[in-house]
Design an enzyme around this catalytic site. Structure first.
Site, PDB file in Angstrom:
ATOM      1  N   GLU A  96      63.386  72.368  14.841  1.00 49.15           N
ATOM      2  CA  GLU A  96      63.557  73.578  14.082  1.00 49.15           C
ATOM      3  C   GLU A  96      63.283  75.105  15.014  1.00 49.15           C
ATOM      4  O   GLU A  96      64.055  75.937  14.910  1.00 49.15           O
ATOM      5  CB  GLU A  96      62.404  73.673  13.142  1.00 49.15           C
ATOM      6  CG  GLU A  96      62.834  74.640  11.907  1.00 49.15           C
ATOM      7  CD  GLU A  96      61.921  75.116  10.969  1.00 49.15           C
ATOM      8  OE1 GLU A  96      60.783  74.411  10.786  1.00 49.15           O
ATOM      9  OE2 GLU A  96      62.024  75.976  10.056  1.00 49.15           O
ATOM     10  N   ASP A  97      62.482  74.644  15.872  1.00 52.20           N
ATOM     11  CA  ASP A  97      62.194  75.903  16.711  1.00 52.20           C
ATOM     12  C   ASP A  97      62.562  75.899  18.046  1.00 52.20           C
ATOM     13  O   ASP A  97      62.376  76.839  18.950  1.00 52.20           O
ATOM     14  CB  ASP A  97      60.336  75.849  16.939  1.00 52.20           C
ATOM     15  CG  ASP A  97      60.015  76.162  15.494  1.00 52.20           C
ATOM     16  OD1 ASP A  97      60.767  76.687  14.434  1.00 52.20           O
ATOM     17  OD2 ASP A  97      58.823  76.085  15.200  1.00 52.20           O
TER      18      ASP A  97
END
Ligand code: MN
Length: 756
Positions: A96-97
């Site tokens: 996600e990051d």
């Protein structure tokens, strides 16, 4: 955490060395069953996480890697999961990051871990970004996203760590996160049997949502601690003696009450802290001689205790023979304590205690040498079945989300997914005022979970509410009975006061101007003449009705001249001919025709010479004529009531042929300000936004006001009813035309009968 924070802040320490330190701590907290091959996997996950989050800081200022390591630690030491879950926890924010993709994870760690990470990434999207969550959607989401319940467990660990470090978030974020936590995550933890995590999540949420309450209860607990411990000791001592005599290995303690559970009881039962806190509960956790005699030993302990204290009849809870759905096992009883108070006693083996605190995941620990994650997989399967089956368990699951374990509060969502807390039984109107008093004042209806509902609709936890407003809305007194919150009540009262004041002021000045034009001094004598003429009770009502346009002063001059002979019956702007049962009309009944052109400024008034005007004029319910409809009057023989029918009404036609003598012509005056009730039925193809489109068409029609809207959809079709206040047929026909033009609308018809 405070020590690790200071390391970072005091000297810019080598991130790697710091991470290494935390990693070692994580490994040492892993239970013995983690094998060498497992350690290799965890190390590999750790290295990738460290590498990918390198240089990124959390809001607290710590290196980002602190977070995944902390989550991994919760996963192993507080939930009891194994190596795969630990690795996934370490990797949970990578896709996600950071720049790493799911394919990268797949290459490096294989399909299983990649699918869990995929689930975690998706779930976080749903939770944190859009978060328009409703219990049912939530369950569906859990089902579709979590082929593996580990996804949910790791997500819970993630949330727990975020809650523990919520201090570094800005206050508005804190509230949102805390609200979601009480509403969704804590019940989820409860459902999965993770009691310790559930309690901590609830307490942390309360701390941010109601900090004052939280501190108050915390301080009271501290103040009462000594006294409570004394009571516990007094109660426990005879039990300790007796159990030791029977060679039972055990621990006895007062059952800790969470701050949240105390607060919740105070709220739901409406009792003070002392009363909640007073109820003592004792927990006995014993080490069984063997697994086989565990159950028998529970009952043995029960028997020994009830030798000392008298049990309350009907207060035995046997969750050993039939454990709770979330896996909870224990034997509960309530006995009379030495100071004349009931005391709850919970009897559990160590195994049961661990299950109670840590959930089913604790099970596998007791399943002998072959224990591995496959034991957990069995449990996961069980949970999945539970989520999938539409049996009572699954319903209970849903209910828990809808009830959200509160009884005093409900939690509802705005269309954007923001959470609002309201007292139980709050309505859509309360919600509108909760958002802003102007929204409340202009509210005409609402959509709850995309369905159109009225302003007095009672909300339930999990509802998503959208308020429909109109600038033409006027606050009504009856709204006060629709709302529950003090905020809404105050706003409504204020607005009514302000509006009435405005109207009276306006009405007064209108009247004064008119009188001035007529060169009449506004004396008490003049008002006494005007007030009965307009059928109002006092000055204020007169002014107020003039101010709002209900009373037009067109005939003021006449009234002042006191010409009683030419009185007109006024009712809903209707003028009818007067007649009496004894005297027949001189002309044949005149049925107005379409071609009739009324001279509205000087309406035709048919008089029969009688100067009585004790007529009751009633709008007939069978056809509900409104101004503009061709109408006739039917004066009932031997009565003073005149019924107004549409000229084409079948009943009227029948009356005309059979009782023509009692038919009187009637005409509408063009008093535009008067409103009549009309009903439309409509249907069409359902689509998103149809209800709001219809509502906005109505709102754009200046002379139309909504009384009731009801729209129902089924199988892609919608059917609706609208009850509207309209001025005349022209306006109504205009509206019908405009609604018909909407995409998806199939038919719009005027309906004759009106609901009461
Ligand atoms: Mn995270």
């Amino acid at each position: 955490m405070s020590s690790s924070k200071s390391i970072v802040k005091d000297k810019i320490v080598d991130e790697d060395a710091y991470a290494e330190e935390l990693y070692n701590d994580l490994i040492s907290s892993c239970s013995k069953h983690v094998k060498v091959k497992d350690i290799k996997l965890i190390r590999k996950a750790f290295d990738l996480a460290k590498e990918s989050h390198k240089g990124v800081k959390r809001k607290s200022g710590e290196p980002y890697i602190v977070h995944p390591i902390a989550v991994a630690k919760i996963v192993t030491s507080e939930i009891g999961l194994g190596a795969v879950s630990i690795a996934c926890a370490l990797l949970h924010d990578v896709v996600e990051d950071t720049e790493y993709t799911l394919e990268d994870i797949d290459h490096l760690f294989g399909e299983k871990i990649a699918s869990i990470i995929d689930g975690l990434t998706k779930i976080s999207g749903v939770f944190d970004k859009h978060s328009s969550l409703q219990a049912e959607n939530f369950r569906k989401m859990l089902l579709t996203l979590s082929d593996d319940v580990r996804v949910i467990l790791i997500k819970l660990a993630d949330r727990l760590h975020n809650m523990r470090t919520l201090d570094s978030m800005p206050p508005n974020k804190q509230l949102k996160i805390a609200g979601e936590t009480t509403y969704l995550y804590a019940p989820l933890a409860h459902r999965l049997g993770l009691y310790a995590i559930k309690s901590e999540l609830e307490d942390l949420s309360l701390k941010y949502r109601h900090p004052k309450v939280f501190d108050e209860i915390l301080n009271k607990i501290k103040d009462n601690e000594k006294k409570r411990q004394q009571e516990i000791n007094r109660f426990s001592l005879p039990i300790i003696e007796k159990l030791e005599k029977h060679n039972i290995e055990f621990d006895i303690s007062g059952r800790p009450k969470s701050i949240f559970s105390i607060w919740n009881k105070m709220q739901s039962k409406n009792i003070p802290f002392e009363e909640v806190y007073d109820l003592m509960a004792i927990r006995i956790v014993f080490t069984p001689v063997s697994r086989e005699v565990e159950k028998a030993q529970c009952w043995q302990i029960y028997s020994l205790i009830t030798d000392i204290y008298t049990p309350k009849p009907d207060r035995i809870r046997d969750w050993i023979s039939s454990p709770k759905a979330n896996g909870y096992e224990a034997l509960h009883t309530t006995v009379m304590g030495p100071n004349g108070k009931w005391v709850e006693v919970q009897i559990r083996s160590q195994r049961m205690d661990e299950i109670a605190e840590r959930g089913f995941a604790a099970h596998w620990k007791y399943k002998g040498e072959n224990s591995s994650e496959s034991e957990l997989d069995k449990w996961i399967k069980k949970i999945r079945l539970m989520l999938e089956n539409p049996n009572s368990d699954a319903l209970e699951f849903l209910d828990e989300f809808k009830m959200n374990l509160f009884s005093a509060e409900i939690m509802v969502f705005t269309p954007k997914g923001d959470l609002k807390t309201l007292p139980k039984n709050s309505t859509t109107l309360d919600f509108a005022y909760e958002i802003h008093s102007e929204i409340g004042n202009k509210a005409i209806g609402a959509k709850v979970n995309h369905k159109l509902v009225p302003l007095n609709h009672i909300l339930r936890s999990g509802d998503q509410v959208e308020i429909i407003t109109s600038n033409k809305q006027k606050i009504q007194k009856e709204w006060l009975s629709h709302v529950k919150t003090a905020k809404a009540k105050t706003s409504i009262t204020d607005a009514i006061k302000a509006e009435t004041k405005d109207r009276i002021q306006k009405g007064k000045s209108i009247l004064e101007t008119k009188l001035k034009n007529l060169k009449v001094h506004p004396s008490g004598r003049v008002l006494r003449k005007i007030i009965p003429a307009y059928e109002v009770v006092n000055k204020d009502e007169l002014y107020s009705k003039i101010g709002s346009g209900i009373i037009k002063l067109d005939d003021l001059k006449k009234i002042l001249k006191k010409n009683t002979k030419n009185k007109i019956i006024r009712y809903w702007g209707l003028q009818i001919a007067k007649t009496t049962s004894s005297s027949k009309p001189k002309k044949e009944p005149q049925i107005p025709k379409k071609t009739d052109k009324f001279n509205y400024k000087d309406p035709v008034i048919i008089r029969d010479g009688s100067d009585e005007e004790n007529y009751n004029v009633k709008i007939s319910q069978c056809c509900n004529p409104i101004p503009g409809d061709e109408v006739i009057g039917y004066k009932k023989p031997e009565s003073d009531t005149v019924f107004i029918h549409k000229a084409k009404c079948p009943t009227a036609i029948k009356l005309m042929s059979s009782e023509g003598n009692y038919i009187v012509p009637a005409r509408w005056t063009s008093q535009k300000y008067l409103s009549s009730l009309a009903k439309l039925t409509l249907n069409g193809i359902d689509r998103i936004g149809i209800a709001s489109d219809i509502t906005s068409v109505i709102s754009n029609e200046l002379t139309v006001n909504i009384r009731k809207i009801f729209i129902e959809t089924h199988d892609g079709i919608f059917e609706g009813e609208l009850e509207l206040y309209v001025h005349n047929v022209t306006d109504l026909n205009n509206l019908i035309m405009n609604i018909s033009k909407l995409k998806g609308v199939n038919s719009v018809k005027r309906s004759e009968e009106i609901s009461k």
